[in-house]
Design a protein around this motif. Structure first.
Motif, PDB file in Angstrom:
ATOM      1  N   MET A 267      43.525-105.170 -31.961  1.00 16.72           N
ATOM      2  CA  MET A 267      44.041-104.249 -30.948  1.00 16.72           C
ATOM      3  C   MET A 267      44.109-102.832 -31.480  1.00 16.72           C
ATOM      4  SD  MET A 267      47.205-106.035 -28.914  1.00 16.72           S
ATOM      5  CE  MET A 267      47.451-104.479 -28.052  1.00 16.72           C
ATOM      6  N   ALA A 268      44.482-102.709 -32.743  1.00 17.58           N
ATOM      7  CA  ALA A 268      44.671-101.387 -33.350  1.00 17.58           C
ATOM      8  C   ALA A 268      43.362-100.615 -33.494  1.00 17.58           C
ATOM      9  CB  ALA A 268      45.339-101.532 -34.720  1.00 17.58           C
ATOM     10  N   LYS A 269      42.228-101.284 -33.331  1.00 24.77           N
ATOM     11  CA  LYS A 269      40.936-100.614 -33.467  1.00 24.77           C
ATOM     12  C   LYS A 269      40.608 -99.751 -32.246  1.00 24.77           C
ATOM     13  CE  LYS A 269      38.847-104.152 -36.480  1.00 24.77           C
ATOM     14  NZ  LYS A 269      37.776-105.177 -36.593  1.00 24.77           N
ATOM     15  N   ALA A 270      41.298 -99.994 -31.153  1.00 20.83           N
ATOM     16  CA  ALA A 270      41.047 -99.194 -29.951  1.00 20.83           C
ATOM     17  C   ALA A 270      41.444 -97.739 -30.201  1.00 20.83           C
ATOM     18  CB  ALA A 270      41.837 -99.751 -28.778  1.00 20.83           C
ATOM     19  N   PRO A 271      40.616 -96.789 -29.775  1.00 23.42           N
ATOM     20  CA  PRO A 271      40.932 -95.369 -29.998  1.00 23.42           C
ATOM     21  C   PRO A 271      42.265 -94.997 -29.364  1.00 23.42           C
ATOM     22  CG  PRO A 271      38.672 -95.644 -29.226  1.00 23.42           C
ATOM     23  CD  PRO A 271      39.339 -96.972 -29.067  1.00 23.42           C
ATOM     24  N   PHE A 272      43.121 -94.354 -30.147  1.00 23.43           N
ATOM     25  CA  PHE A 272      44.425 -93.936 -29.629  1.00 23.43           C
ATOM     26  C   PHE A 272      44.977 -92.812 -30.480  1.00 23.43           C
ATOM     27  CE2 PHE A 272      49.112 -94.255 -29.627  1.00 23.43           C
ATOM     28  CZ  PHE A 272      49.344 -94.034 -28.272  1.00 23.43           C
ATOM     29  N   SER A 273      45.394 -91.742 -29.832  1.00 28.81           N
ATOM     30  CA  SER A 273      46.015 -90.613 -30.518  1.00 28.81           C
ATOM     31  C   SER A 273      47.461 -90.502 -30.069  1.00 28.81           C
ATOM     32  CB  SER A 273      45.270 -89.314 -30.204  1.00 28.81           C
ATOM     33  OG  SER A 273      46.025 -88.190 -30.640  1.00 28.81           O
ATOM     34  N   LEU A 274      48.382 -90.750 -30.995  1.00 33.94           N
ATOM     35  CA  LEU A 274      49.800 -90.659 -30.651  1.00 33.94           C
ATOM     36  C   LEU A 274      50.171 -89.230 -30.275  1.00 33.94           C
ATOM     37  CD1 LEU A 274      52.464 -92.145 -30.397  1.00 33.94           C
ATOM     38  CD2 LEU A 274      52.897 -91.676 -32.820  1.00 33.94           C
ATOM     39  N   ALA A 276      48.226 -86.975 -28.864  1.00 34.01           N
ATOM     40  CA  ALA A 276      47.710 -86.701 -27.521  1.00 34.01           C
ATOM     41  C   ALA A 276      48.548 -87.416 -26.468  1.00 34.01           C
ATOM     42  CB  ALA A 276      46.249 -87.135 -27.428  1.00 34.01           C
ATOM     43  N   TYR A 277      49.001 -88.616 -26.796  1.00 33.26           N
ATOM     44  CA  TYR A 277      49.847 -89.400 -25.892  1.00 33.26           C
ATOM     45  C   TYR A 277      51.145 -88.646 -25.606  1.00 33.26           C
ATOM     46  CZ  TYR A 277      52.406 -93.604 -24.265  1.00 33.26           C
ATOM     47  OH  TYR A 277      53.136 -94.516 -23.550  1.00 33.26           O
ATOM     48  N   LYS A 278      51.786 -88.153 -26.657  1.00 35.17           N
ATOM     49  CA  LYS A 278      53.043 -87.413 -26.489  1.00 35.17           C
ATOM     50  C   LYS A 278      52.808 -86.097 -25.741  1.00 35.17           C
ATOM     51  CE  LYS A 278      54.104 -87.597 -30.911  1.00 35.17           C
ATOM     52  NZ  LYS A 278      54.867 -87.446 -32.182  1.00 35.17           N
ATOM     53  N   LYS A 279      51.697 -85.451 -26.061  1.00 30.18           N
ATOM     54  CA  LYS A 279      51.400 -84.172 -25.410  1.00 30.18           C
ATOM     55  C   LYS A 279      51.191 -84.358 -23.915  1.00 30.18           C
ATOM     56  CE  LYS A 279      48.098 -80.323 -25.454  1.00 30.18           C
ATOM     57  NZ  LYS A 279      46.847 -79.776 -26.050  1.00 30.18           N
ATOM     58  N   SER A 280      50.479 -85.421 -23.538  1.00 26.90           N
ATOM     59  CA  SER A 280      50.189 -85.648 -22.119  1.00 26.90           C
ATOM     60  C   SER A 280      51.460 -85.914 -21.322  1.00 26.90           C
ATOM     61  CB  SER A 280      49.215 -86.816 -21.961  1.00 26.90           C
ATOM     62  OG  SER A 280      49.828 -88.049 -22.297  1.00 26.90           O
ATOM     63  N   LEU A 281      52.482 -86.466 -21.981  1.00 26.73           N
ATOM     64  CA  LEU A 281      53.746 -86.774 -21.315  1.00 26.73           C
ATOM     65  C   LEU A 281      54.811 -85.707 -21.543  1.00 26.73           C
ATOM     66  CD1 LEU A 281      53.956 -90.588 -22.199  1.00 26.73           C
ATOM     67  CD2 LEU A 281      53.215 -89.563 -20.047  1.00 26.73           C
ATOM     68  N   GLU A 282      54.487 -84.720 -22.391  1.00 22.94           N
ATOM     69  CA  GLU A 282      55.410 -83.643 -22.745  1.00 22.94           C
ATOM     70  C   GLU A 282      56.711 -84.196 -23.310  1.00 22.94           C
ATOM     71  OE1 GLU A 282      55.838 -80.864 -19.550  1.00 22.94           O
ATOM     72  OE2 GLU A 282      53.688 -80.488 -19.393  1.00 22.94           O
ATOM     73  N   ILE A 283      56.551 -85.110 -24.296  1.00 24.13           N
ATOM     74  CA  ILE A 283      57.695 -85.661 -25.018  1.00 24.13           C
ATOM     75  C   ILE A 283      57.478 -85.408 -26.508  1.00 24.13           C
ATOM     76  CG2 ILE A 283      58.227 -87.436 -23.313  1.00 24.13           C
ATOM     77  CD1 ILE A 283      56.691 -89.445 -25.013  1.00 24.13           C
ATOM     78  N   ASN A 284      58.579 -85.375 -27.275  1.00 23.20           N
ATOM     79  CA  ASN A 284      58.447 -85.102 -28.712  1.00 23.20           C
ATOM     80  C   ASN A 284      58.542 -86.354 -29.563  1.00 23.20           C
ATOM     81  OD1 ASN A 284      61.174 -85.693 -28.689  1.00 23.20           O
ATOM     82  ND2 ASN A 284      61.843 -83.561 -28.872  1.00 23.20           N
ATOM     83  N   ALA A 285      58.765 -87.502 -28.938  1.00 23.53           N
ATOM     84  CA  ALA A 285      58.834 -88.752 -29.694  1.00 23.53           C
ATOM     85  C   ALA A 285      58.627 -89.925 -28.741  1.00 23.53           C
ATOM     86  CB  ALA A 285      60.179 -88.890 -30.392  1.00 23.53           C
ATOM     87  N   VAL A 286      58.092 -91.020 -29.270  1.00 20.54           N
ATOM     88  CA  VAL A 286      57.967 -92.243 -28.483  1.00 20.54           C
ATOM     89  C   VAL A 286      59.202 -93.102 -28.712  1.00 20.54           C
ATOM     90  CG1 VAL A 286      55.465 -92.250 -28.400  1.00 20.54           C
ATOM     91  CG2 VAL A 286      56.625 -93.316 -30.332  1.00 20.54           C
TER      92      VAL A 286
END
Length: 462
Positions: A267-274, A276-286
């Motif tokens: 699963m971890a091989k799927a492309p993912f940028s934490l 970019a994820y936070k930026k798209s949601l305008e949050i500073n932490a998950v």
């Protein structure tokens, strides 16, 4: 088959205008005020299937909103694909957060959609993705490229639990007989990273009511002496997670499927940028369950979330009152092996047990469904993979989804066939949120890819 691209190019404007007209209709199944709009949408879907080439289409009445059934049978000895979708949409609230009216579709360019995206409620979930299949059929029938039989089952109650569709499926097993079920109500990782959804989470949705005094009270005269239902409700809800964001309901995790380290590594091989994820949601932490990554938390782990909470005075200005009642709507996303009815009962028993003296609690179940996992060695999956390879130029990645389509597990139980989830939306398309949208590129790419699935499935099935 190469002519699919030229066909889309020639008919692009019409394809877009037809979808825009469909999106103008507020087919909100959760609100009875929109009943006529939901019924109108069903009629339009019927006409669209007829015009696309189905040789039999009917409106199937239910105890709720109707199901549109259509079919194109060319040879009973050939495989049959059953396409499922839904024409109802989520309520658009809160309206004030929309940049344009939810049922007045507009096309706007975005960073992820430089060719433009259609902004409207239902654009991606599921009118846009459902309509891709109608236009794909139109191409195949118009160009004599339909290689097998096809059936359509488009419902109007997916957003409220598909209760009547379940009854319809059980009562029409022979009519719905098929070799594979094809659904586009999911997404893909990115426009340049195609993926096929191989798992869905189940769902349990409940509403809770906490009642204190027999009327609203003056907070000065009674404050501190009488249990405040809103205070009590928020404390009860807060107690449903511990310091590691682990759900505290006894027995909740008893049947949770735990993936192996090898499966988690895949699963971890799927492309993912934490970032970019936070930026798209305008949050500073998950945020989430300790010990799991973001992609694991939203796909292979169960959750419990408050979807709405209210009580007391919420109007303009101040009103010093202790409300008689407080309410919340709560959803639990479940993983394979968790039975939604069992989880609902566990929640009800636990929530009632933690209520302090001075209040009474009522838990009302709404709807739910089982999780689902589809194998990647099936003919259907292989056909979908080849279809994506043909139009994207790369092999799609199998991906578990955090969303739920409760009816899918029932399909397998009652119709004895696997479901293939070919979604073309993106996580950023804001489904169920203000400013929902669907990229024009994604819409047209779906129309281009679907006929290849028909071709490869028919070839592999022989």
């Amino acid at each position: 088959m190469q002519t699919i691209q030229s066909y889309i190019k020639e008919n692009k404007d019409r394809f877009l205008n037809e979808l825009i007209d469909l999106l103008k209709i507020p087919s909100i199944s959760a609100d009875s005020a929109y009943k006529s709009d939901v019924l109108k949408t069903a009629d339009i879907i019927k006409i669209s299937l007829e015009e696309a080439g189905c040789n039999h289409v009917e409106i199937c009445e239910t105890d709720g909103y109707p199901i549109v059934y259509g079919e194109k049978i060319i040879d009973k000895n050939l495989p049959t694909i059953l396409v499922y979708g839904h024409y109802d949409v989520q309520p658009p609230d809160p309206l004030g957060l929309w940049n344009s009216p939810p049922f007045e579709p507009v096309i706007q360019k975005t960073e992820l959609h430089p060719e433009g995206a259609i902004f409207a409620r239902g654009a991606c979930d599921d009118k846009g993705q459902m309509y891709m299949h109608v236009k794909a059929l139109e191409y195949m029938t118009s160009n004599n490229e339909l290689p097998c039989n096809v059936k359509f089952m488009i419902e109007g109650e997916e957003e409220v639990g598909s209760v009547n569709l379940a009854k319809y499926v059980v009562a029409n097993r022979k009519k719905l007989q098929n070799d594979v079920i094809l659904i586009s109500d999911t997404g893909m990782i990115a426009q340049d990273v195609p993926s096929i959804t191989t798992g869905l989470r189940g769902l349990s949705y409940v509403e809770v009511e906490v009642t204190g005094p027999n009327r609203d009270l003056h907070s000065g005269l009674y404050g501190g002496a009488v249990a405040n239902p809103i205070n009590v409700l928020t404390k009860m809800i807060a107690s449903l997670h511990d310091e590691n964001n682990h759900i505290t309901i006894p027995g909740f995790y008893d049947n949770v499927e735990n993936l192996s380290e090898a499966e988690r590594a895949e699963m971890a091989k799927a492309p993912f940028s934490l970032d970019a994820y936070k930026k798209s949601l305008e949050i500073n932490a998950v945020y989430g369950e300790k010990g799991y990554s973001t992609n694991e938390r939203n796909s292979i782990r169960p959750t419990l979330d408050v979807n709405g909470i209210w009580g007391g005075y919420t109007g303009e200005g101040a009103k010093t009152v202790i409300a008689s009642k407080a309410y919340a709507k709560i959803s639990m996303r479940l993983v394979p092996n968790q039975d939604w009815e069992e989880i609902t009962q566990l929640f009800k028993t636990h929530f009632e047990s933690i209520a302090p003296k001075g209040v009474t609690v009522r838990v009302t179940p709404h709807h739910g469904g089982q999780g689902y996992v589809t194998p990647i060695d099936s003919i259907g999956y292989k056909a979908a993979s080849k279809a994506y390879e043909q139009t994207f130029g790369k092999t799609p990645i199998p991906q578990r989804s955090g969303g739920s389509i409760p009816i899918v597990s029932l399909f397998e139980k009652e119709l004895q066939s696997k479901t293939i989830l070919m979604g073309f939306g993106l996580d950023s398309d804001a489904i169920h949120s203000p400013n929902e949208h669907f990229g024009i590129w994604n819409y047209l790419k779906g129309i281009e890819t679907i006929p290849w699935f028909y071709k490869y499935f028919t070839e592999l099935k022989k």
